[in-house]
Each structure stands twice: as structure tokens, then as C-alpha cells.
Design a protein around this motif. Structure first.
Motif, short mmCIF file in Angstrom:
data_model
loop_
_atom_site.label_atom_id
_atom_site.label_comp_id
_atom_site.label_asym_id
_atom_site.label_seq_id
_atom_site.Cartn_x
_atom_site.Cartn_y
_atom_site.Cartn_z
N ASP A 97 -9.78 6.01 -2.87
CA ASP A 97 -10.66 5.90 -1.70
C ASP A 97 -9.87 5.37 -0.51
O ASP A 97 -8.92 4.61 -0.66
CB ASP A 97 -11.81 4.92 -1.98
CG ASP A 97 -12.77 5.48 -3.01
OD1 ASP A 97 -13.14 6.66 -2.88
OD2 ASP A 97 -13.11 4.75 -3.95
N LEU A 98 -10.34 5.78 0.65
CA LEU A 98 -9.73 5.33 1.89
C LEU A 98 -10.61 4.23 2.48
O LEU A 98 -11.81 4.41 2.65
CB LEU A 98 -9.67 6.51 2.86
CG LEU A 98 -8.93 6.27 4.15
CD1 LEU A 98 -7.49 5.89 3.88
CD2 LEU A 98 -9.00 7.53 5.01
N ASP A 99 -10.00 3.07 2.75
CA ASP A 99 -10.74 1.97 3.35
C ASP A 99 -9.99 1.58 4.61
O ASP A 99 -9.03 0.81 4.55
CB ASP A 99 -10.80 0.82 2.32
CG ASP A 99 -11.32 -0.47 2.94
OD1 ASP A 99 -12.18 -0.37 3.83
OD2 ASP A 99 -10.84 -1.55 2.53
N GLY A 100 -10.39 2.15 5.75
CA GLY A 100 -9.63 1.95 6.98
C GLY A 100 -8.24 2.53 6.81
O GLY A 100 -8.09 3.71 6.54
N GLU A 101 -7.23 1.65 6.92
CA GLU A 101 -5.84 2.11 6.77
C GLU A 101 -5.32 1.89 5.35
O GLU A 101 -4.14 2.08 5.09
CB GLU A 101 -4.95 1.36 7.76
CG GLU A 101 -5.22 1.70 9.19
CD GLU A 101 -3.95 2.17 9.88
OE1 GLU A 101 -2.98 1.40 9.84
OE2 GLU A 101 -3.94 3.28 10.44
N ARG A 102 -6.23 1.45 4.45
CA ARG A 102 -5.77 1.14 3.10
C ARG A 102 -6.22 2.21 2.12
O ARG A 102 -7.32 2.73 2.23
CB ARG A 102 -6.33 -0.20 2.63
CG ARG A 102 -6.00 -1.34 3.57
CD ARG A 102 -6.40 -2.68 3.00
NE ARG A 102 -7.73 -2.70 2.41
CZ ARG A 102 -8.15 -3.60 1.53
NH1 ARG A 102 -7.32 -4.55 1.13
NH2 ARG A 102 -9.37 -3.57 1.05
N LEU A 103 -5.34 2.51 1.16
CA LEU A 103 -5.75 3.39 0.06
C LEU A 103 -6.06 2.50 -1.13
O LEU A 103 -5.24 1.65 -1.53
CB LEU A 103 -4.62 4.35 -0.32
CG LEU A 103 -4.43 5.62 0.50
CD1 LEU A 103 -3.25 6.42 -0.05
CD2 LEU A 103 -5.69 6.49 0.48
N LEU A 104 -7.25 2.68 -1.70
CA LEU A 104 -7.63 1.93 -2.89
C LEU A 104 -7.53 2.87 -4.07
O LEU A 104 -8.18 3.92 -4.09
CB LEU A 104 -9.07 1.42 -2.77
CG LEU A 104 -9.43 0.70 -1.47
CD1 LEU A 104 -10.88 0.26 -1.49
CD2 LEU A 104 -8.51 -0.51 -1.28
N ILE A 105 -6.71 2.52 -5.03
CA ILE A 105 -6.45 3.42 -6.16
C ILE A 105 -6.92 2.76 -7.45
O ILE A 105 -6.45 1.68 -7.81
CB ILE A 105 -4.95 3.77 -6.24
CG1 ILE A 105 -4.52 4.34 -4.89
CG2 ILE A 105 -4.65 4.69 -7.42
CD1 ILE A 105 -3.28 5.15 -4.85
N ASP A 106 -7.90 3.38 -8.10
CA ASP A 106 -8.39 2.88 -9.38
C ASP A 106 -8.06 3.90 -10.44
O ASP A 106 -8.60 5.01 -10.45
CB ASP A 106 -9.92 2.67 -9.32
CG ASP A 106 -10.25 1.48 -8.44
OD1 ASP A 106 -10.02 0.34 -8.88
OD2 ASP A 106 -10.71 1.71 -7.30
N SER A 107 -7.16 3.52 -11.36
CA SER A 107 -6.67 4.51 -12.33
C SER A 107 -7.05 4.12 -13.75
O SER A 107 -6.99 2.95 -14.12
CB SER A 107 -5.15 4.62 -12.23
OG SER A 107 -4.68 5.49 -13.25
#
Ligand code: S3P
Length: 425
Positions: A62-72
Motif C-alpha cells: 500500500d501507498l501511504d503518502g510517500e511511504r510504501l507499506l509492505i505486508d508479506s
């Protein structure tokens, strides 16, 4: 598209995140079970191709502003994709994932756009097959699509025949699955982000004469929150623009200056350009503030040998810079340019010659003479982001140019034109 830049670059800015590091951060975060966060990720088309592929393999990104959140769910819980994995225009995605996916218990197919279909794949297929990976490619194992079947990968000792970080990284990523030790020896160093970043994600890599990865490394990969420095390859366009435009004074903060990537800074210094580097940080991947000022009396230069991999992606815009030096410059030992997104020796020489600059292609580089005859002609990015951006920077010298296929710049530098506007151009 009609493109025209004029006036000095003034002020301070940052450039988008580094493309090579963003790809790697997405890949390593996706392997690791749990949540990783990537700050300052580059959201250009190439990196989004990598994101899409991991989504197809069951990773939530997911994209949160300028951050990528990666749940693997972790590499061992990847889902079999229902479709071909589309690598778009991205050589890094194609080659690095070809190595990584050799460890999956199901078949995957990697394929990209027309440019990817022309790029050499034997250079990864051959070593991966030596590692007993079940990988094959079209046209007698030389091109995409790449078909990867389950296999038991072995470690080998590999001496790199070309300086290519994509090849080295493909082998290292396959090596994560190997049940014996992998060693790699480079004759000429290529960018080392895989080696600097894998340890941040928990993997033991030793780096002496050879790069060594121990068996079973895939199980060491842990989530990590990585902050991506600005891309020096994108900064290069602003650096050259400032150097050649009277009145320019530019400050770029948070630029990645990994020593395997900082050749442009050395070249600008050797050409007598007004450039300074300060505020150096070093926690894994070093960053710095770069200041550049217009320089009226640039000197010609020859670049060759071990310098080439340290600035390989910057050569199109360095060639443009060399046209502004007082004398003839030379680029040698850069045959790798022929197998980039397009043949960059031919594209740089052809497109700049069309508008009156004086360049000659050679077998492994080019000769760049000073000056230019004022010729008006339409030019073409050839679908290559770095050729498109180099031609846009050339308009600071030539005035307006009609650049065909200019949208290709979104591959690595979204907001390129806005960046110039923000600097008063
Ligand atoms: C890259 C390596 C280089 C470079 C490319 C990105 C990487 O390619 O030109 O833009 O991220 O590993 P080669 O490995 O083919 O030299």
C-alpha cells in the motif's frame, strides 16, 4: 511533445528516490515475512512494475503518502500467479526477479515490453543454469519471455564476464535459495546496493576478494524499514542543467553518493565544474548535499575503464555536458550502452547530431566535440527515459525542441518538468 527549458536553475530541492535501491527495497521487503516500510521510494513506472509483480505473488503493498507499506506472508508462502508477470520496461525487475523466482515451488513467466524483448538475457540465464536453476528463455535462451520452473538451486563460484549489477544481483538472489555456498568475483566493480542492503534485511554477506553468500540465506531475511536516498542518476540531469546555464546556483539535498555510483561528481570536478559535496551521512547507503554553479570554462575529458560502471546511466547527459567543454572529449569502454533501454551510443549520437552537436559513435563509446551548428529538427527519446530527459536538458542550449515519445521519462523521474519549474526555469 514540444519541450522548452530556459533560464537559470536557482534554489534548493531534492530528487525522487533511487531507482536501483527502491527495486531492491521492494524485493527484500517482499521476501521477509511481516511488515516493512520504505520511505522515499521512487514511484516511477519501473518500480511500480516490481510492486505489481509482488502483489500478484500475494504480497500486500500500500501507498501511504510517500511511504510504501509492505505486508508479506514471506517468500515461502507466495501464491502461484494466474498470469505472466509483466516487467514493463524494467531490466532490473526482469533480471533480479529471474534470480529470485528460481526458488519458488511453481512455474512463473517473466515478460516485458518491446525494449525488454530486445535486451540480452543469456548473461543471467547461463549462470542461473549453472546453478541448476530450471530457467529458459526465447530464442535459444537469449531473450524474454523467461520461464522459470521449480528446481534445487546450488551455489557456484562465478567470475563476472561483464560489470553488471543486474547480473550479479540475479545470481545473489538465486543464491538465497542455494543449499551450498555461492561466491562471485568481479573484475570491475558494479553498483553494490544488493550487497549493502541485504545485510540490513538480516542476510550475512561477506565481501572481500569475492562476495560470499552462505547456504540457506533466504531464511535469514527479516523485515526492515529502509529510507531511500535521492537518485544520483536523476540528480545528474539537474547538475548538468545548472553547469551549462548562466546564472545557475543549485543545491540538491539527500542525494545518494554510494562510491559505485558517484562517477558523475568526479567527472564534473575533472572538467573544472563548480561542484561541492557536503553534509555526508553514512548509515548503509551514504547521502550528501550537492551544490552546483554555472561554469563557463569546462575542460574536455576522457572517461574510460573502471569509471564507466560508476556513471553508466549518466553517460547520455554527460555527453551533452561534454559538448560545452573547450575541446574534444572521449568516452571509451562503454559498450554496455548498446544494451540499455535502447542502444544509447547510437541514440545519443544520432539525436544530438540532428540538432547540430558534433558527436561520432565508436565501437565502445563516442567522440564529443565542442560547439554546435544551429540546426532545427525534431528529436526522439527512442522510448528511453534517459534519452528523453537528456534532450529536455539540451533545450537549455538549443531552445524549444519537439521530442517524440517524451512520456518515457516517467520510468525513472516522475515530476521531471515540475522540478525544473520549481527551480525557476
Ligand atoms: C541497475 C544496473 C545497471 C543500470 C540500471 C540499473 C541495477 O544495469 O544501468 O539502470 O539496479 O542493478 P547493468 O547491471 O545492466 O549494468
Amino acid at each position: 511533445m514540444k519541450v522548452s527549458l530556459s533560464g537559470p536553475l536557482k534554489g534548493e530541492t531534492t530528487v525522487p528516490g533511487d531507482k536501483s535501491m527502491t527495486h531492491r527495497a521492494i524485493i527484500f521487503s517482499s521476501i521477509a515475512e511481516g511488515r516493512s516500510v520504505i520511505e522515499g521510494a521512487l514511484l516511477g513506472e519501473d518500480c511500480l512494475s516490481t510492486v505489481e509483480i509482488f502483489r500478484q505473488l500475494g504480497v500486500t503493498i500500500d501507498l501511504d503518502g510517500e511511504r510504501l507499506l509492505i505486508d508479506s506472508p514471506g517468500f515461502n508462502a507466495f501464491a502461484e500467479p494466474a498470469q505472466v508477470l509483466d516487467t514493463g520496461n524494467s531490466g532490473t525487475t526482469t533480471r533480479l526477479l529471474a534470480g529470485l523466482l528460481t526458488g519458488l515451488p511453481f512455474r512463473t513467466v517473466l515478460s516485458g515490453d518491446a525494449s525488454i524483448a530486445r535486451r540480452p538475457m543469456k548473461r543471467i540465464i547461463a549462470p542461473l543454469q549453472q546453478m541448476k536453476a530450471a530457467i529458459s528463455g526465447s530464442y535459444n535462451d537469449t531473450r524474454t519471455p523467461l520461464i522459470i520452473e521449480p528446481s534445487a538451486v546450488k551455489g557456484i563460484h562465478y567470475e563476472m564476464p561483464v560489470a553488471s549489477a543486474q547480473v550479479k544481483s540475479a545470481i545473489l538472489l538465486a543464491g538465497l535459495h542455494a543449499d551450498t555456498t555461492l561466491t562471485i568475483k568481479e573484475k570491475v566493480a558494479s553498483r553494490d546496493h544488493t550487497e549493502t542492503m541485504l545485510p540490513l534485511y538480516g542476510v550475512d554477506i561477506s565481501r572481500d576478494e569475492v562476495i560470499t553468500l552462505s547456504p540457506g540465506a533466504i531464511n535469514q531475511v527479516r523485515p526492515y524499514d529502509f529510507r531511500v536516498p535521492g537518485d544520483i542518476s536523476s540528480a545528474a540531469f539537474l547538475i548538468v542543467a545548472a553547469l551549462i546555464t548562466p546564472g545557475s546556483e543549485l543545491t540538491l539535498r539527500n542525494v545518494g553518493i554510494n562510491p559505485t555510483r558517484d562517477g558523475i561528481i568526479e567527472v564534473v570536478r575533472q572538467m573544472g565544474g563548480d561542484i561541492t559535496v557536503s553534509d555526508v551521512t553514512d548509515d548503509g547507503e551514504p547521502t550528501a548535499t550537492i551544490r552546483v554553479r554555472y561554469t563557463s570554462d569546462l575542460e574536455p575529458l576522457t572517461i574510460e575503464g573502471e569509471m564507466i560502471p560508476r556513471l553508466i546511466d549518466e553517460i547520455p547527459v554527460i555527453a551533452l555536458l561534454m559538448t560545452q567543454a573547450a575541446g574534444t572529449s572521449l568516452i571509451r569502454d562503454a559498450g554496455e550502452l548498446k544494451v540499455k533501454e535502447t542502444n544509447r551510443i547510437d541514440a545519443v549520437v544520432r539525436e544530438l547530431t540532428k540538432i547540430g552537436f558534433k558527436l561520432t559513435a565508436t565501437e565502445d563509446g563516442m567522440i564529443v566535440q565542442e560547439g554546435r551548428n544551429d540546426i532545427r529538427a525534431a528529436v526522439d527519446s527512442c522510448g528511453d527515459h534517459r534519452i528523453g530527459m537528456m534532450l529536455a536538458v539540451a533545450t537549455l542550449i538549443t531552445g524549444e525542441l519537439d521530442i517524440d515519445d517524451f512520456d518515457s521519462i516517467n520510468v525513472s523521474f516522475p515530476g521531471f518538468m515540475e522540478q525544473f519549474k520549481q527551480l525557476g526555469v
